[in-house]
Design a protein around this motif. Structure first.
Motif, PDB file in Angstrom:
ATOM      1  N   ALA A 405       1.832  -4.318   4.796  1.00 14.67           N
ATOM      2  CA  ALA A 405       3.174  -4.377   4.221  1.00 14.67           C
ATOM      3  C   ALA A 405       3.039  -4.613   2.726  1.00 14.67           C
ATOM      4  O   ALA A 405       2.221  -5.444   2.301  1.00 14.67           O
ATOM      5  N   LEU A 406       3.834  -3.882   1.920  1.00 11.00           N
ATOM      6  CA  LEU A 406       3.704  -3.931   0.471  1.00 11.00           C
ATOM      7  C   LEU A 406       5.030  -4.299  -0.182  1.00 11.00           C
ATOM      8  O   LEU A 406       6.094  -3.857   0.252  1.00 11.00           O
ATOM      9  N   SER A 407       4.942  -5.075  -1.240  1.00 11.23           N
ATOM     10  CA  SER A 407       6.057  -5.296  -2.154  1.00 11.23           C
ATOM     11  C   SER A 407       5.457  -5.727  -3.482  1.00 11.23           C
ATOM     12  O   SER A 407       4.270  -6.093  -3.554  1.00 11.23           O
ATOM     13  N   HIS A 408       6.263  -5.685  -4.532  1.00 10.83           N
ATOM     14  CA  HIS A 408       5.753  -6.136  -5.828  1.00 10.83           C
ATOM     15  C   HIS A 408       5.780  -7.654  -5.918  1.00 10.83           C
ATOM     16  O   HIS A 408       4.777  -8.296  -6.230  1.00 10.83           O
ATOM     17  N   ASN A 409       6.916  -8.243  -5.632  1.00 10.95           N
ATOM     18  CA  ASN A 409       7.080  -9.694  -5.717  1.00 10.95           C
ATOM     19  C   ASN A 409       6.673 -10.332  -4.390  1.00 10.95           C
ATOM     20  O   ASN A 409       7.144  -9.928  -3.328  1.00 10.95           O
ATOM     21  N   PRO A 410       5.799 -11.343  -4.407  1.00  4.02           N
ATOM     22  CA  PRO A 410       5.390 -11.975  -3.139  1.00  4.02           C
ATOM     23  C   PRO A 410       6.562 -12.543  -2.353  1.00  4.02           C
ATOM     24  O   PRO A 410       6.507 -12.605  -1.117  1.00  4.02           O
ATOM     25  N   ALA A 411       7.636 -12.942  -3.038  1.00  6.56           N
ATOM     26  CA  ALA A 411       8.782 -13.516  -2.334  1.00  6.56           C
ATOM     27  C   ALA A 411       9.399 -12.525  -1.358  1.00  6.56           C
ATOM     28  O   ALA A 411      10.002 -12.928  -0.351  1.00  6.56           O
ATOM     29  N   ALA A 412       9.286 -11.219  -1.629  1.00  2.00           N
ATOM     30  CA  ALA A 412       9.857 -10.208  -0.731  1.00  2.00           C
ATOM     31  C   ALA A 412       8.988 -10.009   0.496  1.00  2.00           C
ATOM     32  O   ALA A 412       9.472 -10.010   1.637  1.00  2.00           O
ATOM     33  N   VAL A 413       7.699  -9.835   0.299  1.00  2.00           N
ATOM     34  CA  VAL A 413       6.837  -9.474   1.423  1.00  2.00           C
ATOM     35  C   VAL A 413       6.593 -10.648   2.369  1.00  2.00           C
ATOM     36  O   VAL A 413       6.192 -10.443   3.520  1.00  2.00           O
ATOM     37  N   THR A 414       6.852 -11.884   1.930  1.00  2.00           N
ATOM     38  CA  THR A 414       6.700 -13.012   2.846  1.00  2.00           C
ATOM     39  C   THR A 414       7.716 -12.959   3.969  1.00  2.00           C
ATOM     40  O   THR A 414       7.524 -13.606   5.007  1.00  2.00           O
ATOM     41  N   GLU A 415       8.790 -12.194   3.799  1.00  2.00           N
ATOM     42  CA  GLU A 415       9.766 -12.030   4.881  1.00  2.00           C
ATOM     43  C   GLU A 415       9.159 -11.262   6.058  1.00  2.00           C
ATOM     44  O   GLU A 415       9.714 -11.271   7.155  1.00  2.00           O
ATOM     45  N   ALA A 416       8.041 -10.589   5.847  1.00  2.00           N
ATOM     46  CA  ALA A 416       7.375  -9.834   6.914  1.00  2.00           C
ATOM     47  C   ALA A 416       6.341 -10.686   7.652  1.00  2.00           C
ATOM     48  O   ALA A 416       5.577 -10.146   8.456  1.00  2.00           O
ATOM     49  N   ASP A 417       6.315 -11.979   7.408  1.00  2.00           N
ATOM     50  CA  ASP A 417       5.351 -12.853   8.057  1.00  2.00           C
ATOM     51  C   ASP A 417       5.473 -12.744   9.577  1.00  2.00           C
ATOM     52  O   ASP A 417       6.561 -12.859  10.138  1.00  2.00           O
ATOM     53  N   GLY A 418       4.349 -12.535  10.247  1.00  3.90           N
ATOM     54  CA  GLY A 418       4.330 -12.421  11.699  1.00  3.90           C
ATOM     55  C   GLY A 418       4.543 -11.020  12.220  1.00  3.90           C
ATOM     56  O   GLY A 418       4.347 -10.771  13.407  1.00  3.90           O
ATOM     57  N   LEU A 419       4.922 -10.088  11.351  1.00  2.00           N
ATOM     58  CA  LEU A 419       5.188  -8.715  11.774  1.00  2.00           C
ATOM     59  C   LEU A 419       4.064  -7.758  11.416  1.00  2.00           C
ATOM     60  O   LEU A 419       4.080  -6.594  11.840  1.00  2.00           O
ATOM     61  N   VAL A 420       3.098  -8.218  10.618  1.00  2.00           N
ATOM     62  CA  VAL A 420       2.021  -7.366  10.140  1.00  2.00           C
ATOM     63  C   VAL A 420       0.818  -8.259   9.844  1.00  2.00           C
ATOM     64  O   VAL A 420       0.993  -9.411   9.432  1.00  2.00           O
ATOM     65  N   PRO A 421      -0.420  -7.791  10.089  1.00  2.00           N
ATOM     66  CA  PRO A 421      -1.573  -8.660   9.840  1.00  2.00           C
ATOM     67  C   PRO A 421      -1.816  -8.955   8.367  1.00  2.00           C
ATOM     68  O   PRO A 421      -2.287 -10.043   8.028  1.00  2.00           O
ATOM     69  N   LEU A 422      -1.495  -7.983   7.482  1.00  2.00           N
ATOM     70  CA  LEU A 422      -1.878  -8.116   6.077  1.00  2.00           C
ATOM     71  C   LEU A 422      -0.731  -7.680   5.184  1.00  2.00           C
ATOM     72  O   LEU A 422      -0.138  -6.618   5.389  1.00  2.00           O
ATOM     73  N   ALA A 423      -0.405  -8.499   4.190  1.00  2.00           N
ATOM     74  CA  ALA A 423       0.652  -8.200   3.226  1.00  2.00           C
ATOM     75  C   ALA A 423       0.056  -8.242   1.822  1.00  2.00           C
ATOM     76  O   ALA A 423      -0.705  -9.163   1.491  1.00  2.00           O
ATOM     77  N   LEU A 424       0.414  -7.252   0.991  1.00  2.00           N
ATOM     78  CA  LEU A 424      -0.110  -7.149  -0.362  1.00  2.00           C
ATOM     79  C   LEU A 424       1.025  -7.202  -1.369  1.00  2.00           C
ATOM     80  O   LEU A 424       2.106  -6.649  -1.124  1.00  2.00           O
ATOM     81  N   ALA A 425       0.787  -7.851  -2.514  1.00  2.00           N
ATOM     82  CA  ALA A 425       1.795  -7.973  -3.573  1.00  2.00           C
ATOM     83  C   ALA A 425       1.079  -8.103  -4.908  1.00  2.00           C
ATOM     84  O   ALA A 425      -0.155  -8.122  -4.998  1.00  2.00           O
ATOM     85  N   GLY A 426       1.875  -8.192  -5.975  1.00  2.00           N
ATOM     86  CA  GLY A 426       1.353  -8.368  -7.325  1.00  2.00           C
ATOM     87  C   GLY A 426       2.225  -9.330  -8.095  1.00  2.00           C
ATOM     88  O   GLY A 426       2.525 -10.422  -7.638  1.00  2.00           O
ATOM     89  N   HIS A 427       2.643  -8.927  -9.310  1.00  2.00           N
ATOM     90  CA  HIS A 427       3.657  -9.615 -10.104  1.00  2.00           C
ATOM     91  C   HIS A 427       3.177 -10.868 -10.835  1.00  2.00           C
ATOM     92  O   HIS A 427       3.644 -11.163 -11.927  1.00  2.00           O
ATOM     93  N   LEU A 428       2.238 -11.622 -10.257  1.00  2.00           N
ATOM     94  CA  LEU A 428       1.876 -12.923 -10.839  1.00  2.00           C
ATOM     95  C   LEU A 428       0.811 -12.816 -11.927  1.00  2.00           C
ATOM     96  O   LEU A 428       0.579 -13.778 -12.645  1.00  2.00           O
ATOM     97  N   HIS A 429       0.138 -11.670 -12.027  1.00  2.00           N
ATOM     98  CA  HIS A 429      -0.955 -11.461 -12.988  1.00  2.00           C
ATOM     99  C   HIS A 429      -2.139 -12.391 -12.740  1.00  2.00           C
ATOM    100  O   HIS A 429      -2.949 -12.621 -13.633  1.00  2.00           O
ATOM    101  N   HIS A 430      -2.252 -12.916 -11.550  1.00  2.00           N
ATOM    102  CA  HIS A 430      -3.463 -13.627 -11.140  1.00  2.00           C
ATOM    103  C   HIS A 430      -3.537 -13.542  -9.621  1.00  2.00           C
ATOM    104  O   HIS A 430      -2.545 -13.313  -8.949  1.00  2.00           O
ATOM    105  N   ARG A 431      -4.739 -13.723  -9.101  1.00  2.00           N
ATOM    106  CA  ARG A 431      -4.952 -13.584  -7.663  1.00  2.00           C
ATOM    107  C   ARG A 431      -4.501 -14.825  -6.907  1.00  2.00           C
ATOM    108  O   ARG A 431      -4.672 -15.954  -7.374  1.00  2.00           O
ATOM    109  N   GLU A 432      -3.957 -14.574  -5.739  1.00  2.00           N
ATOM    110  CA  GLU A 432      -3.693 -15.636  -4.779  1.00  2.00           C
ATOM    111  C   GLU A 432      -3.996 -15.087  -3.395  1.00  2.00           C
ATOM    112  O   GLU A 432      -3.775 -13.904  -3.122  1.00  2.00           O
ATOM    113  N   ASN A 433      -4.474 -15.957  -2.520  1.00  2.00           N
ATOM    114  CA  ASN A 433      -4.818 -15.545  -1.166  1.00  2.00           C
ATOM    115  C   ASN A 433      -4.448 -16.681  -0.229  1.00  2.00           C
ATOM    116  O   ASN A 433      -4.937 -17.804  -0.396  1.00  2.00           O
ATOM    117  N   SER A 434      -3.598 -16.411   0.740  1.00  2.00           N
ATOM    118  CA  SER A 434      -3.151 -17.470   1.630  1.00  2.00           C
ATOM    119  C   SER A 434      -2.760 -16.878   2.981  1.00  2.00           C
ATOM    120  O   SER A 434      -2.559 -15.665   3.116  1.00  2.00           O
TER     121      SER A 434
END
Length: 543
Positions: A405-434
């Motif tokens: 599942a893809l979105s630019h802002n992490p706040a959007a793609v977190t709504e897909a939690d539990g519906l897909v194994p892996l979600a990708l985003a950007g926007h922050l200009h630094h890496r985060e993994n959780s």
């Protein structure tokens, strides 16, 4: 005795008396000071001085005579202990670069330098390839023997250095020997700390610095990392085997051969009009044999029609390009990209099947190319994420679950939690993994454009970042990922760090699949789930 003899004797007696000190002039025992003697009134200063001499002498000893030359398989290496605040192990492989392992936490670092490939021993391997099967045992034996020799040699080096410096500073053998004993105690304490914090699986996540094109060959394929790395010594031997093959000859220099059982996804984001990003992406596609490129937006800076031709190279990068709109990308940008060859634009929860994966995405609902536009904030992002979640539920009910599942802002793609194994985003200009509460892994990418043109405004340039994700072709689960970091403007640096999810580590229990989100009203108004580690997302207007 004649008068002349008596006069000479009298003169000699007067001379001796003049040279002898008067009893009143003799120093009292409490005030007696000789070179190198202690000042009894300052025991703390004396102890600190002794410690300083011991530490400095030990460091000089390790630096000057603390190295050990030892053969490791077909290679000649130099091993040494070096003072360090962070510990760990550094393996230098000229001209490829360095491999850093977080093997231990202690004030000493293990330094291993590969000096050369012995032509006789290497030719024996070339003539008898079956010997590679026994190379691991041979290298393990060589490393163990070298480590024991290094330990004994280091003891002699720190003691000799501290004693020598103690003699120079204190000029008293007893003080010098005390400095040597203290240096040995410090080395023993450091060895104990290294033993207590030893991490034999640190080789699973090495950090490579040097020639980027050689990194995959040294680090190894994703399949080898996931399924074959078991213990520290064996994997260090495997590393030596790979390096041996690299040194063998230019005609047989092994190219990076991707594991055919993995799907390789290149995740990029926030290019921000940096034309150098296209060359970097094309190089990574060729080097890693990428199956699909995923761009999570902010490819532009202002989203104007005049910027559209900047996007022309996306059709020639050598792999399918999947894109979602960022808050610096306009609808005009999206329309132009949708008309390019080899490009798939996803919005409003659309799902596409590409490279063996089912990928869903939603564009950023906000267009904030500059601060003059008042952003709607996270509520708008959650609404867009709700549309993405609805589409994912529909696909799951139809028996076509999505893999990404893809979105630019992490706040959007977190709504897909539990519906897909892996979600990708950007926007922050630094890496985060959780890992989100219902089991979806959220990976936020840094800026593949190094912040774009805005990088020249900062005191410190932003690094160029991208990641290669290795997914199982059958399970579609994340097996490993490489984080690639290049120096920003004016910097010449390249790092590749290999990482594994916990479920892929030896002995780990498999991670359960994400818990399906219960059916309910779309566009939940509950609070947004933010990444569990790292900084909070920045305001949309900032990027």
């Amino acid at each position: 005795m004649g008068p002349m003899a008596r006069g000479a004797r009298s003169r000699r007696q007067r001379k001796r008396q003049s040279l002898s000190p008067h009893p009143g002039d003799l120093p009292r025992p409490g005030n007696l000071l000789t070179p190198g003697s202690d000042i009894p009134h300052h025991p703390v200063r004396s102890a600190l001085g002794l410690a300083a001499v011991a530490v400095l002498g030990a460091w000089l000893g390790l630096l000057l005579i603390g190295t050990v030359r030892t053969p490791v398989g077909p290679m000649d290496t130099t091993m040494a202990l070096r003072p360090s605040l962070t510990g760990g192990t550094r393996i230098t492989v000229p001209p490829l670069g360095d491999l850093e392992l977080s093997s231990h936490s202690a004030p000493v670092r293990l330094q291993v330098d590969v000096d050369r490939l012995d032509p006789v021993r290497s030719q024996a391997l070339v003539d008898h390839p079956e010997r590679f099967a026994g190379l691991q045992a041979e290298v393990t034996h060589d490393i163990t023997r070298g480590a024991l020799g290094l330990a004994l040699h280091s003891c002699v080096a720190v003691a000799s250095g501290a004693v020598a410096l103690g003699l120079v500073v204190h000029r008293r053998p007893r003080r010098a020997l005390a400095a040597g004993g203290l240096a040995l105690s410090l080395l023993a304490t450091s060895a104990g700390a290294a033993y207590a914090t030893w991490n034999p699986q640190s080789v699973l996540e090495p950090k490579f610095s040097g020639l980027l094109s050689s990194a995959p060959s040294v680090v190894g394929t994703a399949r080898a990392i996931v399924s074959e790395f078991d213990v520290y010594q064996k994997e260090l031997a495997r590393l030596v085997t790979n390096v041996t093959k690299l040194y063998d000859a230019t005609s047989t220099l092994p190219a990076y051969r991707p594991d055919p059982t993995t799907i390789r996804v290149l995740h990029v984001s926030d290019i921000h009009l940096n034309p150098a990003a296209w060359r970097i992406i094309a190089s990574l596609v060729k080097q890693y044999r990428i199956n699909v490129i995923v761009d999570t937006g902010d490819t532009m800076d202002h989203g104007s029609a005049a910027e559209n031709h900047f996007l022309d190279p996306v059709s020639t990068l050598g792999a399918p390009y999947v894109w979602v709109r960022g808050n610096h990308d306009s609808r005009t940008t999206q329309k132009y990209l949708a008309g390019r060859d080899n490009v798939t634009v996803l919005d409003n929860g659309e799902v596409t099947g590409i490279a063996g994966l089912r990928i869903a995405g939603v564009g950023d609902p906000q267009f904030t190319p500059d601060r003059s536009v008042v952003p709607a904030g996270d509520p708008a992002e959650r609404t867009a994420g709700g549309r993405l979640a609805d589409a994912l539920r529909t696909e799951r009910l139809a028996g076509r679950p999505a893999d990404l599942a893809l979105s630019h802002n992490p706040a959007a793609v977190t709504e897909a939690d539990g519906l897909v194994p892996l979600a990708l985003a950007g926007h922050l200009h630094h890496r985060e993994n959780s890992t989100l509460p219902r089991g979806t892994r959220l990976m936020v990418q840094g800026s593949t454009g190094g912040g774009g043109l805005r990088a020249v405004q900062n005191k410190k340039p932003e690094p160029v970042q991208a990641s290669v994700l290795y997914l199982g072709r059958r399970t579609k689960q994340l097996q490993a990922w490489d984080e690639i970091t290049l120096g920003g403007l004016g910097l010449a640096r390249a790092e590749v760090s290999r990482h594994l999810p916990h479920a892929s580590r030896p002995g780990a229990t498999p991670t359960p699949t994400p818990t399906p989100t219960p059916a309910g009203p779309p566009h939940s108004s509950g609070p947004a789930v933010r990444p569990s580690s790292g900084a909070e997302p920045r305001p949309p207007s900032g990027h």
